[in-house]
Scaffold this active site. Structure first.
Site, mmCIF file in Angstrom:
data_model
loop_
_atom_site.group_PDB
_atom_site.id
_atom_site.type_symbol
_atom_site.label_atom_id
_atom_site.label_comp_id
_atom_site.label_asym_id
_atom_site.label_seq_id
_atom_site.Cartn_x
_atom_site.Cartn_y
_atom_site.Cartn_z
ATOM 1 N N CYS A 51 -24.305 27.805 18.498
ATOM 2 C CA CYS A 51 -25.537 28.950 18.906
ATOM 3 C C CYS A 51 -25.495 29.391 17.390
ATOM 4 O O CYS A 51 -24.273 29.835 17.308
ATOM 5 C CB CYS A 51 -24.237 29.165 19.581
ATOM 6 S SG CYS A 51 -24.699 31.495 20.355
ATOM 7 N N CYS A 58 -25.519 32.845 17.693
ATOM 8 C CA CYS A 58 -24.533 33.688 17.624
ATOM 9 C C CYS A 58 -23.896 34.108 15.967
ATOM 10 O O CYS A 58 -23.157 34.164 15.566
ATOM 11 C CB CYS A 58 -22.532 33.175 18.136
ATOM 12 S SG CYS A 58 -23.453 32.749 20.081
ATOM 13 N N ASP A 59 -24.356 32.606 15.625
ATOM 14 C CA ASP A 59 -23.387 32.092 13.960
ATOM 15 C C ASP A 59 -24.536 31.524 13.076
ATOM 16 O O ASP A 59 -24.234 31.919 11.641
ATOM 17 C CB ASP A 59 -22.545 31.185 14.082
ATOM 18 C CG ASP A 59 -21.238 30.562 15.211
ATOM 19 O OD1 ASP A 59 -20.884 31.960 15.228
ATOM 20 O OD2 ASP A 59 -21.290 29.930 15.871
#
Ligand code: NDP
Length: 314
Positions: free
Chosen positions: A138, A141-142
């Site tokens: 992701c 997300c990261d």
């Protein structure tokens, strides 16, 4: 559990942000929800590290901790949480029938499906070993943790194209590893990739191994045409080869799109089956964020509440 069918007003299947949010709303509306967590209590966020984009956590929060918070909020309003998998459903009559893995039969006036989706992985040992230590599925997300660094993305569909262009804004360079001589992504997304100067596409390239012990230090790739094996130094490795919605048990029962995501009425959480609602990633192939999943979980509980009230069940 006994073999006598149990009657519940509102059954929630799944324990990610969508399921727990549905539970919080359903419980506070006195629907006495019963929630089955499934195989991975807490869902995809439990395999994430830091979550920095969920509003309300100004300092960020670890994914597993956030899901613990969601669960505790659902418990506070007396959601009946069961750490079990629902393995079979029969929606051909009222109330809707559902069976747990251990054979417990539940009759539900309303069912909320929040079974989520799972990222597909390459299946390499090094991928498992370095999960959350540089390996991610992701970018939204990261990606932030890799700003100013060099990363690789594997995949050639819209997800890979989107992740690569997203990461290109944060990272010095993005290596896109495409296993064939063409991409599956839509033309516009491909053009976006090609027009981004710091994305380098490696055609006909398969990942042999992700390198590193405590963190990613590189990736060993092979050109399937020439047989040449090379190492690319990267600190982040993003797997973007698609997601799989966890909807197998509803196949042939609930309307789905070609990718097996549950179809809902636009702007609502209704499925084609009366009294059965769907929320979160099981029905969202597009946004796939914790906060959007939670939003649709709330919607599902409100839709279920109105449905049950109209039927005189609550
Ligand atoms: P797709 O199934 O479309 O693409 C998966 C890609 O991963 C393919 O290019 C495939 O290669 C590649 N792949 C699969 N397995 C491997 C492997 N083991 N090693 C290397 N590469 C591999 O998945 P997406 O998640 O990209 O998209 C799913 C759906 O969601 C699509 O309908 C897409 O259009 C949609 N979507 C739309 C977006 C948007 O409109 N903004 C954003 C994201 C998704 P190959 O081509 O060789 O099979």
């Amino acid at each position: 559990m006994s073999n006598t069918p149990e009657h519940v007003h509102c059954l929630i299947i799944g324990s990610g942000p969508a399921g727990y949010t549905a539970a919080i709303y359903a419980a506070r509306a006195n629907m006495k929800p019963v929630l089955y967590t499934g195989k991975e209590p807490g869902g995809q966020l439990t395999i994430t590290n830091e979550v920095e984009n969920y509003p309300g956590y100004p300092e960020g929060v670890l994914g597993p901790q956030m899901m613990e918070d969601f669960k505790n909020q659902a418990l506070r309003f007396e959601t009946d949480i069961r750490y079990e998998l629902i393995s079979k459903v029969d929606f051909s009559s009222f109330p809707r029938k559902v069976w747990s893995e251990t054979g417990h039969e539940i009759h539900a006036d309303a069912v909320i499906i929040a079974t989520g989706a799972s990222a597909k992985w390459l299946g390499l040992e090094s991928e498992q070993k370095l999960m959350n230590k540089g390996v991610s599925a992701c970018a939204v997300c990261d990606g932030f943790f890799f700003r100013g660094q060099e990363v690789a993305v594997v995949g050639a569909g819209d997800t890979a194209a989107e992740e690569a262009t997203y990461l290109a804004k944060l990272c010095t360079k993005v290596h896109l590893l495409v296993r064939r001589d063409q991409m599956r992504a839509s033309k516009i997304m491909q053009e976006r990739v090609m027009n981004t100067p710091n994305i380098q596409i490696h055609w006909n390239t398969v990942t042999e191994e992700i390198l590193g012990e405590e963190g990613v230090t590189g990736v060993r790739v092979k050109n399937v045409q020439t047989g040449a094996v090379t190492e690319i130094p990267v600190t982040g490795f993003f797997v973007a080869i698609g997601h799989k919605p966890n909807t197998e048990i509803f196949e042939g029962i609930i309307d789905m799109d070609d990718n097996k995501y549950i179809k809902t009425v636009p702007g609502r959480t209704y499925t084609n089956v009366e009294g059965v609602f769907a929320c979160g990633d099981a029905q969202d192939n597009y946004y796939r964020q914790a906060v959007t999943a939670a939003g649709t979980g709330c919607m599902a509980a409100l839709d279920a509440e109105r449905y049950l009230a109209a039927k005189g069940k609550i």
